[in-house]
Design a protein around this motif. Structure first.
Motif, PDB file in Angstrom:
ATOM      1  N   GLU A   1       0.825  -1.212   0.000  1.00 45.55           N
ATOM      2  CA  GLU A   1       0.000   0.000   0.000  1.00 45.55           C
ATOM      3  C   GLU A   1       0.862   1.267   0.000  1.00 45.55           C
ATOM      4  O   GLU A   1       0.563   2.230  -0.707  1.00 45.55           O
ATOM      5  CB  GLU A   1      -0.927  -0.004   1.219  1.00 45.55           C
ATOM      6  CG  GLU A   1      -2.044  -1.045   1.130  1.00 45.55           C
ATOM      7  CD  GLU A   1      -2.783  -1.226   2.449  1.00 45.55           C
ATOM      8  OE1 GLU A   1      -2.438  -0.517   3.427  1.00 45.55           O
ATOM      9  OE2 GLU A   1      -3.686  -2.084   2.503  1.00 45.55           O
ATOM     10  N   ILE A   2       1.937   1.262   0.777  1.00 44.18           N
ATOM     11  CA  ILE A   2       2.800   2.446   0.858  1.00 44.18           C
ATOM     12  C   ILE A   2       3.526   2.670  -0.452  1.00 44.18           C
ATOM     13  O   ILE A   2       3.617   3.807  -0.946  1.00 44.18           O
ATOM     14  CB  ILE A   2       3.796   2.304   2.032  1.00 44.18           C
ATOM     15  CG1 ILE A   2       3.050   2.275   3.369  1.00 44.18           C
ATOM     16  CG2 ILE A   2       4.816   3.444   2.001  1.00 44.18           C
ATOM     17  CD1 ILE A   2       2.188   3.490   3.649  1.00 44.18           C
ATOM     18  N   PHE A   3       4.046   1.603  -1.059  1.00 41.74           N
ATOM     19  CA  PHE A   3       4.731   1.763  -2.341  1.00 41.74           C
ATOM     20  C   PHE A   3       3.753   2.158  -3.445  1.00 41.74           C
ATOM     21  O   PHE A   3       4.101   2.919  -4.351  1.00 41.74           O
ATOM     22  CB  PHE A   3       5.476   0.484  -2.726  1.00 41.74           C
ATOM     23  CG  PHE A   3       6.921   0.479  -2.284  1.00 41.74           C
ATOM     24  CD1 PHE A   3       7.887   1.184  -3.001  1.00 41.74           C
ATOM     25  CD2 PHE A   3       7.305  -0.211  -1.154  1.00 41.74           C
ATOM     26  CE1 PHE A   3       9.206   1.193  -2.601  1.00 41.74           C
ATOM     27  CE2 PHE A   3       8.630  -0.208  -0.737  1.00 41.74           C
ATOM     28  CZ  PHE A   3       9.584   0.492  -1.469  1.00 41.74           C
ATOM     29  N   ASN A   4       2.526   1.659  -3.379  1.00 41.41           N
ATOM     30  CA  ASN A   4       1.533   2.013  -4.403  1.00 41.41           C
ATOM     31  C   ASN A   4       1.162   3.485  -4.355  1.00 41.41           C
ATOM     32  O   ASN A   4       0.715   4.060  -5.355  1.00 41.41           O
ATOM     33  CB  ASN A   4       0.288   1.139  -4.264  1.00 41.41           C
ATOM     34  CG  ASN A   4       0.531  -0.282  -4.757  1.00 41.41           C
ATOM     35  OD1 ASN A   4       1.552  -0.565  -5.396  1.00 41.41           O
ATOM     36  ND2 ASN A   4      -0.400  -1.184  -4.473  1.00 41.41           N
TER      37      ASN A   4
ATOM     38  N   ASP B   1      16.788  -1.340   9.359  1.00 42.13           N
ATOM     39  CA  ASP B   1      16.650  -0.002   8.776  1.00 42.13           C
ATOM     40  C   ASP B   1      16.578  -0.028   7.256  1.00 42.13           C
ATOM     41  O   ASP B   1      16.065   0.909   6.642  1.00 42.13           O
ATOM     42  CB  ASP B   1      17.822   0.889   9.200  1.00 42.13           C
ATOM     43  CG  ASP B   1      17.734   1.315  10.657  1.00 42.13           C
ATOM     44  OD1 ASP B   1      16.661   1.128  11.271  1.00 42.13           O
ATOM     45  OD2 ASP B   1      18.733   1.832  11.195  1.00 42.13           O
ATOM     46  N   LYS B   2      17.097  -1.103   6.642  1.00 43.17           N
ATOM     47  CA  LYS B   2      17.064  -1.243   5.185  1.00 43.17           C
ATOM     48  C   LYS B   2      15.900  -2.107   4.718  1.00 43.17           C
ATOM     49  O   LYS B   2      15.727  -2.338   3.525  1.00 43.17           O
ATOM     50  CB  LYS B   2      18.374  -1.871   4.697  1.00 43.17           C
ATOM     51  CG  LYS B   2      19.575  -0.943   4.710  1.00 43.17           C
ATOM     52  CD  LYS B   2      19.721  -0.220   3.388  1.00 43.17           C
ATOM     53  CE  LYS B   2      21.059   0.488   3.288  1.00 43.17           C
ATOM     54  NZ  LYS B   2      21.264   1.087   1.956  1.00 43.17           N
ATOM     55  N   ILE B   3      15.099  -2.583   5.687  1.00 43.96           N
ATOM     56  CA  ILE B   3      13.982  -3.473   5.329  1.00 43.96           C
ATOM     57  C   ILE B   3      12.667  -2.867   5.836  1.00 43.96           C
ATOM     58  O   ILE B   3      12.101  -1.990   5.191  1.00 43.96           O
ATOM     59  CB  ILE B   3      14.245  -4.910   5.856  1.00 43.96           C
ATOM     60  CG1 ILE B   3      15.562  -5.441   5.248  1.00 43.96           C
ATOM     61  CG2 ILE B   3      13.097  -5.845   5.483  1.00 43.96           C
ATOM     62  CD1 ILE B   3      15.963  -6.827   5.703  1.00 43.96           C
ATOM     63  N   ASN B   4      12.161  -3.273   6.979  1.00 41.69           N
ATOM     64  CA  ASN B   4      10.854  -2.779   7.446  1.00 41.69           C
ATOM     65  C   ASN B   4      10.846  -1.281   7.714  1.00 41.69           C
ATOM     66  O   ASN B   4       9.839  -0.597   7.480  1.00 41.69           O
ATOM     67  CB  ASN B   4      10.431  -3.525   8.703  1.00 41.69           C
ATOM     68  CG  ASN B   4      10.314  -5.013   8.486  1.00 41.69           C
ATOM     69  OD1 ASN B   4      11.319  -5.712   8.478  1.00 41.69           O
ATOM     70  ND2 ASN B   4       9.106  -5.517   8.295  1.00 41.69           N
ATOM     71  N   LYS B   5      11.968  -0.745   8.202  1.00 46.90           N
ATOM     72  CA  LYS B   5      12.023   0.695   8.512  1.00 46.90           C
ATOM     73  C   LYS B   5      11.886   1.544   7.247  1.00 46.90           C
ATOM     74  O   LYS B   5      11.454   2.706   7.311  1.00 46.90           O
ATOM     75  CB  LYS B   5      13.348   0.989   9.221  1.00 46.90           C
ATOM     76  CG  LYS B   5      13.547   2.435   9.668  1.00 46.90           C
ATOM     77  CD  LYS B   5      12.557   2.853  10.750  1.00 46.90           C
ATOM     78  CE  LYS B   5      13.034   4.097  11.490  1.00 46.90           C
ATOM     79  NZ  LYS B   5      13.573   5.167  10.657  1.00 46.90           N
TER      80      LYS B   5
ATOM     81  N   LYS C   1       8.968   5.858   4.388  1.00 43.68           N
ATOM     82  CA  LYS C   1       8.187   6.246   3.215  1.00 43.68           C
ATOM     83  C   LYS C   1       6.778   6.682   3.618  1.00 43.68           C
ATOM     84  O   LYS C   1       6.229   7.637   3.064  1.00 43.68           O
ATOM     85  CB  LYS C   1       8.117   5.090   2.205  1.00 43.68           C
ATOM     86  CG  LYS C   1       9.392   4.901   1.393  1.00 43.68           C
ATOM     87  CD  LYS C   1       9.217   3.831   0.338  1.00 43.68           C
ATOM     88  CE  LYS C   1      10.412   3.816  -0.599  1.00 43.68           C
ATOM     89  NZ  LYS C   1      10.518   5.039  -1.418  1.00 43.68           N
ATOM     90  N   ALA C   2       6.182   5.981   4.568  1.00 39.64           N
ATOM     91  CA  ALA C   2       4.835   6.333   5.035  1.00 39.64           C
ATOM     92  C   ALA C   2       4.824   7.736   5.628  1.00 39.64           C
ATOM     93  O   ALA C   2       3.911   8.533   5.362  1.00 39.64           O
ATOM     94  CB  ALA C   2       4.355   5.305   6.052  1.00 39.64           C
TER      95      ALA C   2
ATOM     96  N   ASN D   1       2.730  11.332   4.849  1.00 37.12           N
ATOM     97  CA  ASN D   1       1.811  11.667   5.943  1.00 37.12           C
ATOM     98  C   ASN D   1       0.840  10.530   6.239  1.00 37.12           C
ATOM     99  O   ASN D   1      -0.338  10.744   6.540  1.00 37.12           O
ATOM    100  CB  ASN D   1       1.027  12.950   5.612  1.00 37.12           C
ATOM    101  CG  ASN D   1       1.923  14.162   5.591  1.00 37.12           C
ATOM    102  OD1 ASN D   1       2.801  14.317   6.439  1.00 37.12           O
ATOM    103  ND2 ASN D   1       1.722  15.027   4.609  1.00 37.12           N
ATOM    104  N   ARG D   2       1.371   9.328   6.125  1.00 36.32           N
ATOM    105  CA  ARG D   2       0.582   8.128   6.434  1.00 36.32           C
ATOM    106  C   ARG D   2       1.234   7.369   7.581  1.00 36.32           C
ATOM    107  O   ARG D   2       2.389   7.595   7.926  1.00 36.32           O
ATOM    108  CB  ARG D   2       0.497   7.218   5.193  1.00 36.32           C
ATOM    109  CG  ARG D   2      -0.164   7.864   3.995  1.00 36.32           C
ATOM    110  CD  ARG D   2      -1.671   7.970   4.185  1.00 36.32           C
ATOM    111  NE  ARG D   2      -2.321   6.684   4.149  1.00 36.32           N
ATOM    112  CZ  ARG D   2      -2.799   6.131   3.040  1.00 36.32           C
ATOM    113  NH1 ARG D   2      -2.706   6.756   1.875  1.00 36.32           N
ATOM    114  NH2 ARG D   2      -3.396   4.942   3.089  1.00 36.32           N
ATOM    115  N   LYS D   3       0.491   6.422   8.129  1.00 43.23           N
ATOM    116  CA  LYS D   3       1.026   5.578   9.192  1.00 43.23           C
ATOM    117  C   LYS D   3       1.264   4.159   8.663  1.00 43.23           C
ATOM    118  O   LYS D   3       0.595   3.722   7.727  1.00 43.23           O
ATOM    119  CB  LYS D   3       0.070   5.543  10.387  1.00 43.23           C
ATOM    120  CG  LYS D   3      -0.054   6.876  11.106  1.00 43.23           C
ATOM    121  CD  LYS D   3      -0.885   6.741  12.354  1.00 43.23           C
ATOM    122  CE  LYS D   3      -1.021   8.077  13.075  1.00 43.23           C
ATOM    123  NZ  LYS D   3       0.277   8.580  13.561  1.00 43.23           N
ATOM    124  N   SER D   4       2.222   3.470   9.278  1.00 41.49           N
ATOM    125  CA  SER D   4       2.517   2.077   8.921  1.00 41.49           C
ATOM    126  C   SER D   4       2.690   1.298  10.226  1.00 41.49           C
ATOM    127  O   SER D   4       3.804   0.919  10.590  1.00 41.49           O
ATOM    128  CB  SER D   4       3.781   1.993   8.073  1.00 41.49           C
ATOM    129  OG  SER D   4       4.852   2.688   8.704  1.00 41.49           O
TER     130      SER D   4
END
Length: 310
Positions: free
Chosen positions: A224-227, A269-273, A278-279, A283-286
């Motif tokens: 969703e964040i990348f989209n 930091d290079k994966i889930n973070k 990006k979120a 101005n979104r939450k993840s």
């Protein structure tokens, strides 16, 4: 072809072992004990079918004299890219090809700090490997290796492709580097941190209902964040790939789990973070990726404090 493998971890040793059959290969690492053991005993790779193979490949410390390679495969933890490449920058000529098949996102920018983008090849691999001890590797699963081709690196990709295929690697060239790297990122997002926190092999992602549900939440959120940036990742199909990878590498210890077991800093930091950052820019939450990133950081700090006590 002279090939340097930067990082004598599980994946570095797998590639070194295979590439050494057709090329002049050497390893570069920073751990003196590991270097001594590798130079004395070589690399032993144990396959899923219990077959094993031993290779003798020279291993150097960063500051030692060594040959100048034609290709450098970067297999260190991505968070150490800049430091490690700075340490071996004297080996990088204008003709040296730098290749990253690492986990994580943004590795191309790290490599381009040291080499022209014409000589940089970014890709991914679905091989699974676990380091049992220095020089002893369990090859949990063979897979496809992908190389990303763009408007700049056609000749470099052609050379690397030939080297890998001649050594027996299954290979595909992708003309969409970003998508290639992001799809590998999604797999890491859905497997690594969960297996690290549960201290279990990759198989738990498809065998355990709760682990599978958490993996799904992390991957769906990442898609969703990348989209939001203009991509069109299908959440269900992406998660299916995660489950397929977890099943294929079921006996494997993920790199993040291995790091925690050793009390080392992880690549969170290079994966889930990456999703968290990006979120925030959108101005979104993840919440799922933020929570698991914080838990991994907390685990790192706990292990670091234990180290200090001893």
């Amino acid at each position: 072809m002279k090939i340097a493998i930067l990082g004598a971890g599980a994946m570095g040793l797998i590639f070194a072992s295979v590439l050494s059959e057709k090329n002049q290969v050497f390893l570069i690492d920073h751990r003196k004990e590991k270097i001594t053991r590798l130079n004395k005993e070589g690399i032993e790779v144990k396959e899923n079918n219990d077959e094993s193979k031993t290779s003798k490949i020279p291993c150097y410390k960063y500051d030692e004299d060594m040959p100048r390679p034609d290709i450098i495969f970067v297999f260190i933890k991505a968070i150490k890219n800049l430091e490690a490449l700075r340490n071996i920058s004297r080996l990088i000529s204008e003709d040296t090809i730098l290749v990253s098949l690492q986990n994580g996102y943004g590795n191309d920018k790290d490599l381009e700090e040291f080499q022209d983008k014409n000589q940089v090849v970014i890709g991914s691999t679905t091989h699974g490997a676990t380091q049992l001890s220095y020089g002893k590797i369990f090859h949990a699963g063979s897979g496809m290796t992908y190389l990303g081709q763009n408007d700049f690196n056609y000749e470099s990709v052609k050379i690397v492709k030939k080297v890998l295929e001649e050594s027996g690697f299954d290979l595909e060239v992708s003309h969409d580097i970003d998508r290639l790297v992001i799809e590998k990122l999604f797999i890491n997002i859905g497997i690594n941190a969960i297996t690290a926190l549960l201290d279990r092999e990759n198989a738990c992602i498809y065998k355990d209902d709760y682990a599978r549900e958490m993996s799904k939440n992390l991957v769906y959120e990442a898609c969703e964040i990348f989209n939001l940036e203009g991509f069109d990742f299908d959440k269900e199909k992406t998660f299916e790939k995660v489950l397929m990878t977890a099943e294929k590498t079921g006996k494997n210890t993920s790199s993040m789990r291995a790091d925690l077991l050793k009390g080392n800093e992880t690549e969170i930091d290079k994966i889930n973070k990456v999703i968290v950052d990006k979120a925030r820019k959108q101005n979104r939450k993840s919440p799922y990726n933020e929570a698991i990133s914080l838990l991994i950081k907390a685990k790192e700090e706990e292990l670091w404090k234990r180290k200090c006590l001893y």
